[in-house]
Scaffold this motif. Structure first.
Motif, PDB file in Angstrom:
ATOM      1  N   ILE A   1       0.831  -1.207   0.000  1.00  0.00           N
ATOM      2  CA  ILE A   1       0.000   0.000   0.000  1.00  0.00           C
ATOM      3  C   ILE A   1       0.862   1.252   0.000  1.00  0.00           C
ATOM      4  O   ILE A   1       0.576   2.222  -0.696  1.00  0.00           O
ATOM      5  N   LEU A   2       1.945   1.219   0.766  1.00  0.00           N
ATOM      6  CA  LEU A   2       2.714   2.444   0.992  1.00  0.00           C
ATOM      7  C   LEU A   2       3.919   2.590   0.075  1.00  0.00           C
ATOM      8  O   LEU A   2       4.384   3.717  -0.147  1.00  0.00           O
ATOM      9  N   ARG A   3       4.453   1.502  -0.434  1.00  0.00           N
ATOM     10  CA  ARG A   3       5.621   1.522  -1.324  1.00  0.00           C
ATOM     11  C   ARG A   3       6.796   2.281  -0.724  1.00  0.00           C
ATOM     12  O   ARG A   3       7.610   2.867  -1.445  1.00  0.00           O
ATOM     13  N   SER A   4       6.886   2.308   0.587  1.00  0.00           N
ATOM     14  CA  SER A   4       7.994   2.960   1.286  1.00  0.00           C
ATOM     15  C   SER A   4       8.289   2.082   2.501  1.00  0.00           C
ATOM     16  O   SER A   4       7.386   1.832   3.312  1.00  0.00           O
ATOM     17  N   GLU A   5       9.531   1.630   2.638  1.00  0.00           N
ATOM     18  CA  GLU A   5       9.858   0.718   3.741  1.00  0.00           C
ATOM     19  C   GLU A   5       9.676   1.407   5.088  1.00  0.00           C
ATOM     20  O   GLU A   5       9.128   0.819   6.023  1.00  0.00           O
ATOM     21  N   ASP A   6      10.126   2.666   5.180  1.00  0.00           N
ATOM     22  CA  ASP A   6      10.013   3.391   6.470  1.00  0.00           C
ATOM     23  C   ASP A   6       8.545   3.547   6.860  1.00  0.00           C
ATOM     24  O   ASP A   6       8.159   3.295   8.006  1.00  0.00           O
ATOM     25  N   ASP A   7       7.729   3.970   5.902  1.00  0.00           N
ATOM     26  CA  ASP A   7       6.303   4.161   6.193  1.00  0.00           C
ATOM     27  C   ASP A   7       5.639   2.826   6.515  1.00  0.00           C
ATOM     28  O   ASP A   7       4.757   2.749   7.386  1.00  0.00           O
TER      29      ASP A   7
ATOM     30  N   ILE B   1       1.148   0.980 -11.514  1.00  0.00           N
ATOM     31  CA  ILE B   1       0.218   1.043 -10.380  1.00  0.00           C
ATOM     32  C   ILE B   1       0.575   2.241  -9.499  1.00  0.00           C
ATOM     33  O   ILE B   1      -0.305   2.969  -9.025  1.00  0.00           O
ATOM     34  N   ASP B   2       1.879   2.483  -9.324  1.00  0.00           N
ATOM     35  CA  ASP B   2       2.315   3.633  -8.526  1.00  0.00           C
ATOM     36  C   ASP B   2       1.892   4.956  -9.146  1.00  0.00           C
ATOM     37  O   ASP B   2       1.695   5.945  -8.446  1.00  0.00           O
ATOM     38  N   LYS B   3       1.761   4.981 -10.467  1.00  0.00           N
ATOM     39  CA  LYS B   3       1.414   6.229 -11.171  1.00  0.00           C
ATOM     40  C   LYS B   3      -0.055   6.586 -11.031  1.00  0.00           C
ATOM     41  O   LYS B   3      -0.451   7.720 -11.280  1.00  0.00           O
ATOM     42  N   LEU B   4      -0.878   5.618 -10.685  1.00  0.00           N
ATOM     43  CA  LEU B   4      -2.313   5.904 -10.588  1.00  0.00           C
ATOM     44  C   LEU B   4      -2.566   6.924  -9.497  1.00  0.00           C
ATOM     45  O   LEU B   4      -1.922   6.884  -8.449  1.00  0.00           O
ATOM     46  N   PRO B   5      -3.498   7.839  -9.717  1.00  0.00           N
ATOM     47  CA  PRO B   5      -3.868   8.758  -8.634  1.00  0.00           C
ATOM     48  C   PRO B   5      -4.283   7.952  -7.406  1.00  0.00           C
ATOM     49  O   PRO B   5      -4.904   6.892  -7.517  1.00  0.00           O
ATOM     50  N   GLU B   6      -3.937   8.470  -6.246  1.00  0.00           N
ATOM     51  CA  GLU B   6      -4.030   7.692  -5.016  1.00  0.00           C
ATOM     52  C   GLU B   6      -5.409   7.106  -4.736  1.00  0.00           C
ATOM     53  O   GLU B   6      -5.517   5.947  -4.321  1.00  0.00           O
ATOM     54  N   SER B   7      -6.454   7.883  -4.958  1.00  0.00           N
ATOM     55  CA  SER B   7      -7.793   7.387  -4.619  1.00  0.00           C
ATOM     56  C   SER B   7      -8.177   6.201  -5.504  1.00  0.00           C
ATOM     57  O   SER B   7      -8.926   5.326  -5.082  1.00  0.00           O
ATOM     58  N   TYR B   8      -7.633   6.141  -6.706  1.00  0.00           N
ATOM     59  CA  TYR B   8      -7.918   5.017  -7.604  1.00  0.00           C
ATOM     60  C   TYR B   8      -6.986   3.851  -7.283  1.00  0.00           C
ATOM     61  O   TYR B   8      -7.403   2.689  -7.276  1.00  0.00           O
ATOM     62  N   ARG B   9      -5.746   4.174  -6.998  1.00  0.00           N
ATOM     63  CA  ARG B   9      -4.771   3.134  -6.669  1.00  0.00           C
ATOM     64  C   ARG B   9      -5.193   2.363  -5.425  1.00  0.00           C
ATOM     65  O   ARG B   9      -5.101   1.130  -5.374  1.00  0.00           O
ATOM     66  N   THR B  10      -5.684   3.075  -4.442  1.00  0.00           N
ATOM     67  CA  THR B  10      -6.099   2.440  -3.190  1.00  0.00           C
ATOM     68  C   THR B  10      -7.240   1.448  -3.445  1.00  0.00           C
ATOM     69  O   THR B  10      -7.216   0.322  -2.936  1.00  0.00           O
ATOM     70  N   VAL B  11      -8.207   1.849  -4.246  1.00  0.00           N
ATOM     71  CA  VAL B  11      -9.337   0.949  -4.527  1.00  0.00           C
ATOM     72  C   VAL B  11      -8.849  -0.280  -5.281  1.00  0.00           C
ATOM     73  O   VAL B  11      -9.240  -1.416  -4.985  1.00  0.00           O
ATOM     74  N   LEU B  12      -7.950  -0.072  -6.246  1.00  0.00           N
ATOM     75  CA  LEU B  12      -7.403  -1.196  -7.015  1.00  0.00           C
ATOM     76  C   LEU B  12      -6.686  -2.172  -6.097  1.00  0.00           C
ATOM     77  O   LEU B  12      -6.857  -3.386  -6.182  1.00  0.00           O
ATOM     78  N   LEU B  13      -5.869  -1.636  -5.187  1.00  0.00           N
ATOM     79  CA  LEU B  13      -5.114  -2.491  -4.275  1.00  0.00           C
ATOM     80  C   LEU B  13      -6.050  -3.279  -3.357  1.00  0.00           C
ATOM     81  O   LEU B  13      -5.884  -4.491  -3.168  1.00  0.00           O
ATOM     82  N   LEU B  14      -7.027  -2.595  -2.795  1.00  0.00           N
ATOM     83  CA  LEU B  14      -7.916  -3.269  -1.854  1.00  0.00           C
ATOM     84  C   LEU B  14      -8.774  -4.327  -2.555  1.00  0.00           C
ATOM     85  O   LEU B  14      -8.974  -5.424  -2.040  1.00  0.00           O
ATOM     86  N   ARG B  15      -9.233  -4.013  -3.737  1.00  0.00           N
ATOM     87  CA  ARG B  15     -10.149  -4.920  -4.439  1.00  0.00           C
ATOM     88  C   ARG B  15      -9.419  -6.051  -5.146  1.00  0.00           C
ATOM     89  O   ARG B  15      -9.739  -7.218  -4.985  1.00  0.00           O
ATOM     90  N   ASP B  16      -8.445  -5.703  -5.942  1.00  0.00           N
ATOM     91  CA  ASP B  16      -7.792  -6.709  -6.778  1.00  0.00           C
ATOM     92  C   ASP B  16      -6.643  -7.437  -6.088  1.00  0.00           C
ATOM     93  O   ASP B  16      -6.358  -8.579  -6.424  1.00  0.00           O
ATOM     94  N   ILE B  17      -5.974  -6.777  -5.155  1.00  0.00           N
ATOM     95  CA  ILE B  17      -4.820  -7.399  -4.511  1.00  0.00           C
ATOM     96  C   ILE B  17      -5.198  -7.954  -3.137  1.00  0.00           C
ATOM     97  O   ILE B  17      -4.938  -9.115  -2.837  1.00  0.00           O
ATOM     98  N   GLU B  18      -5.805  -7.130  -2.306  1.00  0.00           N
ATOM     99  CA  GLU B  18      -6.192  -7.615  -0.973  1.00  0.00           C
ATOM    100  C   GLU B  18      -7.503  -8.405  -1.015  1.00  0.00           C
ATOM    101  O   GLU B  18      -7.901  -8.999  -0.022  1.00  0.00           O
ATOM    102  N   GLU B  19      -8.182  -8.378  -2.165  1.00  0.00           N
ATOM    103  CA  GLU B  19      -9.414  -9.176  -2.392  1.00  0.00           C
ATOM    104  C   GLU B  19     -10.530  -8.834  -1.420  1.00  0.00           C
ATOM    105  O   GLU B  19     -11.301  -9.706  -1.004  1.00  0.00           O
TER     106      GLU B  19
END
Lengths: 207, 98
Positions: A49-55, A148-166
């Motif tokens: 979700i965050l693509r940053s190790e520190d975060d 996927i990183d290039k997608l605007p955040e509000s769209y990227r988040t939905v994609l991650l939750l739906r398609d990746i986190e199922e």
């Protein structure tokens, strides 16, 4: 064989029940056990979700502290792992919201085009290579992750939750505090935008 | 003289879904949540519209690649947590207890 599997499932359930009791009693060793057992998978989720190790590490820490504080409210309707998974997703999303917003490409630029007759304007693709064959190539994985990183955040988040986190549409809606209709629209636009960004991977044929 | 493409385009106007309407319901079609009557209309459109067939193939492939890259590209979850991170979490719990 079926009997042994049932026994194994029962043993796991008993062990988890005991672990939960110990956690609720504030047992430090039980908490450490949970951190070590579930932490690696939770860290993977936060990283996605965050693509940053520190975060990701910060949000994992936040997630475990939240879980520690809320264990008394955990009713056991889902497994402990599923419950923790939701907590780390929420912690990562909170972290995401707290980040400075970065310049984003407009998703409109990535949407499909239609002519004045509402007919699609689209190249002819020839996609013969299998997904398995494509995904082993490093340049493919890099392009997919970068897209996927290039997608605007509000769209990227939905994609991650739906398609990746199922998550289901309803679960995404509840997690993000939006309605199901908005989830469906954002998911579709995210997928359409991803397809556009991945076009360099597809062979175009004359037509 | 109207060629095949022109005939196809004109057919699209006669009570059938157009490409823009197809776009709006693609996900319902792919996750098989579409009512059968609508599904029949959708498939009829695809039979006649190579642009939409091409688009949907690329769309499906993009979804599949997105899913696979996270299940494969980041590798399986690590077996262990970085020890420094475990210690930081346990220390944070200790502070939260006080």
């Amino acid at each position: 064989m079926i009997g042994r599997q049932s026994q194994s499932v029962a043993d796991t359930a008993t062990a988890e029940t005991q672990l939960l009791e110990d956690l609720r009693a504030g047992d430090a060793a039980a908490f450490e056990q949970v951190v070590r057992r579930y932490g690696p998978r939770m860290l993977s989720v936060a990283r996605r979700i965050l693509r940053s190790e520190d975060d990701a590490r910060d949000s994992l820490q936040d997630a475990f502290i939240q879980a520690y504080g809320a264990i008394g409210k955990f009713e056991g309707r889902s497994s402990l792992g599923s419950w923790l998974h939701r907590i780390v997703v929420n912690a990562a999303l909170m972290k995401l919201r707290g980040r400075k917003s970065r310049p984003e490409q407009s998703i409109e630029d990535l949407m499909p085009t239609f002519d004045a007759s509402n007919c699609r304007v689209e190249p002819m693709w020839q996609i013969e290579e299998s997904v398995e064959s494509m995904i082993v190539r490093r340049e493919v994985r890099e392009l997919v992750l970068a897209s996927i990183d290039k997608l605007p955040e509000s769209y990227r988040t939905v994609l991650l939750l739906r398609d990746i986190e199922e998550y289901t549409t309803t679960e995404v809606a509840e997690t993000l505090g939006i309605n199901s209709g908005a989830v469906k629209v954002r998911l579709h636009r995210a997928r359409a935008a991803l397809k556009k960004l991945l076009e360099p991977l597809f062979e175009q044929v004359g037509g | 003289m109207v060629g095949v493409a022109g005939m196809v385009r004109s057919l699209k106007w006669h009570g059938m879904l157009n490409c823009r309407q197809i776009e709006e319901v693609i996900d319902d079609y792919l996750d098989e949540s579409m009512a059968w009557r609508r599904r029949a209309l959708f498939r009829s459109h695809l039979l006649m519209c190579r642009e939409c067939r091409s688009y949907i193939e690329a769309y499906k492939r993009a979804i599949a690649l997105g899913k696979r890259v996270f299940s494969d590209g980041d590798g399986p979850p690590p077996e262990d947590m970085p020890e420094a991170l475990v210690k930081a979490i346990l220390a944070a719990r200790g502070r939260a207890e006080k």
